[in-house]
Design an enzyme around this catalytic site. Structure first.
Site, PDB file in Angstrom:
ATOM      1  CG  HIS A   1      42.033  39.991  42.789  1.00 40.20           C
ATOM      2  ND1 HIS A   1      41.046  40.780  43.017  1.00 40.20           N
ATOM      3  CD2 HIS A   1      41.433  39.188  41.911  1.00 40.20           C
ATOM      4  CE1 HIS A   1      39.811  40.349  42.406  1.00 40.20           C
ATOM      5  NE2 HIS A   1      40.176  39.300  41.580  1.00 40.20           N
TER       6      HIS A   1
ATOM      7  CG  HIS B   1      38.980  37.445  36.927  1.00 40.25           C
ATOM      8  ND1 HIS B   1      38.653  36.288  37.410  1.00 40.25           N
ATOM      9  CD2 HIS B   1      39.341  38.215  38.055  1.00 40.25           C
ATOM     10  CE1 HIS B   1      38.385  36.152  38.683  1.00 40.25           C
ATOM     11  NE2 HIS B   1      38.831  37.564  39.013  1.00 40.25           N
TER      12      HIS B   1
ATOM     13  CD  GLU C   1      39.360  35.420  42.656  1.00 37.08           C
ATOM     14  OE1 GLU C   1      39.856  36.129  41.873  1.00 37.08           O
ATOM     15  OE2 GLU C   1      38.349  34.975  42.843  1.00 37.08           O
TER      16      GLU C   1
HETATM   17 CO    CO Z   1      38.538  37.804  41.217  1.00 37.43          CO
END
Ligand code: CO
Length: 143
Positions: A79, A7, A130
């Protein structure tokens, strides 16, 4: 090592307005808001054919995205999340490569209930990364 883009997270000042932009203007499938008190965010998930967009808004005191929003009043990309098969192997590799794993350097349970770590943006082209452990690629069982 990294696999699929899981994502892209975008911090927004107004979740309802951002949801409407993705739903109506861009024609995407958009979830209802989900409060994640353990993570200090309210999230709206935008489902795309090949990945997800997560719209994030601060929830409660000490939200990890509150400062970002105060520095970026109209919101912005916060992010990107890449999938890894083994989070501990990924952490070891980052340490060996001299990259900084944020926090105590140990995985935490992320927004999808899977182990995650964050990597220092200064080590990765100015982008907060991440890593999320999704396990080994699954092969559909026969029968
Ligand atoms: Co995230």
């Amino acid at each position: 090592m990294i696999g699929k883009l899981n994502h892209v997270a975008i911090v927004v000042p107004d979740l309802a307005a951002a949801s409407e932009v993705y739903r109506s203007t861009l024609g995407a499938t958009v979830s209802e808001p989900v409060d994640l008190p353990d993570h200090g965010v309210t999230t709206v998930f935008v489902e795309l054919p090949n990945t997800k967009i997560e719209l994030l808004h601060p929830l409660g005191e000490d939200s990890p995205v509150a400062k970002f929003l105060s520095n970026n009043a109209s919101g912005g990309i916060h992010h990107v999340c890449y999938e890894v098969e083994d989070i501990h192997a990924a952490i070891d590799r980052m340490v060996d490569e001299g990259a900084r794993v944020l926090g105590d350097g140990k995985p935490k349970t992320g927004a999808h209930g899977l182990p995650v770590v964050f990597l220092h943006p200064k080590d990765f082209c100015g982008t907060l990364i991440e890593l999320e452990e999704v396990g080994e690629p699954r092969i559909a069982a026969a029968g």
